[in-house]
Design a protein around this motif. Structure first.
Motif, short mmCIF file in Angstrom:
data_model
loop_
_atom_site.label_atom_id
_atom_site.label_comp_id
_atom_site.label_asym_id
_atom_site.label_seq_id
_atom_site.Cartn_x
_atom_site.Cartn_y
_atom_site.Cartn_z
N GLY A 79 40.94 54.31 51.47
CA GLY A 79 42.18 55.03 51.24
C GLY A 79 42.70 55.70 52.50
N LEU A 80 41.80 56.30 53.28
CA LEU A 80 42.21 56.95 54.53
C LEU A 80 42.73 55.92 55.52
CD1 LEU A 80 39.36 59.60 55.02
CD2 LEU A 80 41.67 59.96 54.11
N GLU A 81 42.13 54.75 55.55
CA GLU A 81 42.62 53.69 56.44
C GLU A 81 44.03 53.26 56.04
OE1 GLU A 81 39.60 50.74 56.07
OE2 GLU A 81 38.25 51.70 57.53
N ARG A 82 44.29 53.18 54.74
CA ARG A 82 45.63 52.79 54.27
C ARG A 82 46.65 53.88 54.61
NH1 ARG A 82 45.00 48.56 50.37
NH2 ARG A 82 43.23 47.38 51.19
N LEU A 83 46.22 55.13 54.61
CA LEU A 83 47.13 56.23 54.94
C LEU A 83 47.38 56.35 56.44
CD1 LEU A 83 45.72 58.93 52.50
CD2 LEU A 83 47.94 57.81 52.34
N LEU A 85 45.86 57.92 58.96
CA LEU A 85 45.84 59.27 59.52
C LEU A 85 45.28 59.25 60.93
CD1 LEU A 85 44.44 61.39 56.55
CD2 LEU A 85 46.81 61.00 57.17
N ASP A 86 45.81 60.10 61.77
CA ASP A 86 45.29 60.24 63.13
C ASP A 86 44.29 61.40 63.16
OD1 ASP A 86 44.86 59.97 65.82
OD2 ASP A 86 46.65 61.10 66.40
N GLY A 87 43.22 61.25 62.42
CA GLY A 87 42.18 62.27 62.37
C GLY A 87 42.47 63.32 61.32
N CYS A 88 41.41 63.95 60.80
CA CYS A 88 41.57 64.96 59.77
C CYS A 88 40.35 65.88 59.74
CB CYS A 88 41.73 64.31 58.39
SG CYS A 88 40.23 63.47 57.79
N THR A 89 40.51 67.02 59.09
CA THR A 89 39.38 67.85 58.68
C THR A 89 39.12 67.52 57.23
OG1 THR A 89 39.90 69.63 60.22
CG2 THR A 89 38.56 70.20 58.31
N LEU A 90 37.91 67.12 56.92
CA LEU A 90 37.56 66.69 55.57
C LEU A 90 36.88 67.85 54.84
CD1 LEU A 90 37.66 64.20 53.74
CD2 LEU A 90 35.50 63.45 54.75
N VAL A 91 37.45 68.25 53.72
CA VAL A 91 36.94 69.37 52.92
C VAL A 91 36.43 68.82 51.60
CG1 VAL A 91 37.50 71.60 51.88
CG2 VAL A 91 38.68 70.88 53.98
N GLY A 92 35.17 69.08 51.28
CA GLY A 92 34.61 68.57 50.04
C GLY A 92 33.89 69.64 49.26
N HIS A 93 34.15 69.70 47.96
CA HIS A 93 33.51 70.67 47.08
C HIS A 93 32.58 69.95 46.12
CE1 HIS A 93 33.67 73.12 43.19
NE2 HIS A 93 32.94 73.82 44.03
N SER A 94 31.30 70.39 46.05
CA SER A 94 30.34 69.90 45.09
C SER A 94 30.16 68.38 45.22
CB SER A 94 30.79 70.31 43.68
OG SER A 94 29.75 70.18 42.75
N LEU A 95 30.50 67.60 44.18
CA LEU A 95 30.49 66.14 44.31
C LEU A 95 31.27 65.71 45.54
CD1 LEU A 95 30.29 63.15 43.29
CD2 LEU A 95 32.33 63.66 41.90
N ALA A 104 32.17 60.91 56.43
CA ALA A 104 32.09 61.27 57.86
C ALA A 104 31.14 60.36 58.62
CB ALA A 104 31.64 62.72 57.99
N GLU A 105 30.13 59.82 57.94
CA GLU A 105 29.22 58.88 58.59
C GLU A 105 29.82 57.48 58.73
OE1 GLU A 105 24.67 60.01 58.28
OE2 GLU A 105 25.41 59.22 56.36
N ARG A 106 30.90 57.20 57.99
CA ARG A 106 31.43 55.85 57.91
C ARG A 106 32.72 55.63 58.70
NH1 ARG A 106 28.27 56.36 53.53
NH2 ARG A 106 27.55 54.47 52.45
N THR A 107 33.32 56.71 59.22
CA THR A 107 34.59 56.55 59.92
C THR A 107 34.66 57.53 61.08
OG1 THR A 107 37.00 56.65 59.70
CG2 THR A 107 35.72 58.14 58.31
N THR A 108 35.37 57.13 62.12
CA THR A 108 35.56 58.01 63.28
C THR A 108 36.77 58.93 63.09
OG1 THR A 108 36.90 56.33 64.39
CG2 THR A 108 34.51 56.34 64.83
N GLY A 109 37.46 58.82 61.97
CA GLY A 109 38.68 59.59 61.78
C GLY A 109 38.46 61.02 61.31
#
Length: 285
Positions: A79-83, A85-95, A104-109
């Motif tokens: 999904g991120l590849e389709r969007l 994006l030129d880099g992001c801060t990824l915020v994740g809660h719980s799951l 984060a281990e799978r993409t350099t973005g």
């Protein structure tokens, strides 16, 4: 705010919500029984553009290809590849915290991670119980009736999630509206969380291959994902800045939304130059 669907391979889709802003965007991944709407307050509090994703099996997104954290992560990465994006801060809660780590281990973005009571850094008793043979079938059958009952939802939320705080009206409404649709997604996610806790190659058993800034946060009264998992997170991500907040449960974006916005900005979103030095644990009132 804009709602749109992002097409994935296999004719699947991810539903996202976008809010405009300035600077590097925040990509927001929710927890169990929530969806992208749950990030509305944070998106309004920050100046940054926000993209909140309905994880596979929740909201308007199709089910994951398999009930494993890797299955969710692969969908988010695509999904991120389709969007584009030129880099992001990824915020994740719980799951979403477990999924964010795997993404984060799978993409350099991904430039930085903010993990809020993340699953995946230890075993979670409730998810393991629910996925036991015999219990799983009974729990799946009972789940819609439990979610449509306001007394059951309120009791579960105040006990396990928000440390005696009542659920907001909008959350109650969304949970009840989707009670009879959410069963398969909840079952798949619970299986994924339980499997991640047991895995011999899980995040609690090895270094996580991500070198950017990491901010992690727990509530001292979290009854779902224990603050004790913070120790495993710091071994896996030694650069992490970790805080445990007093008088808070499992849901910082609802219990202390403005404090959370400042935490993400200070310790993750600004990038490497502003990242705090790693600490053992910092308790915050």
């Amino acid at each position: 705010m804009i709602v749109e669907d992002v097409g994935l391979s296999g004719r699947r889709r991810l539903r996202i919500r976008r809010w405009e802003g300035t600077g590097r965007p925040l990509v927001l991944l929710h927890g169990l029984l929530d969806d992208s709407e749950g990030w509305t307050q944070l998106a309004l509090d920050t100046h940054r553009p926000c993209i909140a994703i309905d994880l596979p099996g929740f909201g308007g997104s199709d089910l994951p290809t398999r009930p494993r954290i890797s299955g969710y992560a692969e969908a988010v990465v695509e999904g991120l590849e389709r969007l584009d994006l030129d880099g992001c801060t990824l915020v994740g809660h719980s799951l979403g915290g477990a999924v964010a780590t795997a993404v984060a281990e799978r993409t350099t973005g991904v430039h930085a991670l903010a993990l809020l009571a993340p699953a995946g850094y230890g075993r979670i008793g409730l998810s393991e119980f629910v996925t036991l043979p015999g219990v799983k079938h009974a729990a799946s059958a009972a789940l819609p009736l439990a979610l449509v009952n306001p007394l059951t939802v309120t009791a579960a939320y105040t006990t396990f999630v928000a440390h005696r705080r009542l659920p907001s009206r909008d959350l109650m409404g969304r949970v009840r509206r989707r009670a009879f649709k959410s069963g398969p997604g909840v079952v798949a996610a619970t299986e994924a969380i339980a499997a991640a806790g047991r895995s011999k190659t899980g995040f609690s058993k090895r270094p996580v291959h991500f070198a950017g800034p990491v901010a992690a946060l727990w509530g001292e009264h979290d009854a779902l994902v224990s603050p004790a998992h913070a120790e495993a997170l710091q071994l896996a991500l030694p650069q992490a800045h970790v805080e445990i907040w007093d008088r808070m449960g499992h849901h910082p974006q609802r219990e202390r939304p403005q404090d959370l916005t400042r935490f993400i900005e200070r310790h993750a979103a600004r990038g490497r130059d502003a990242a705090a030095r790693p600490n053992r644990y910092l308790r915050a009132a």
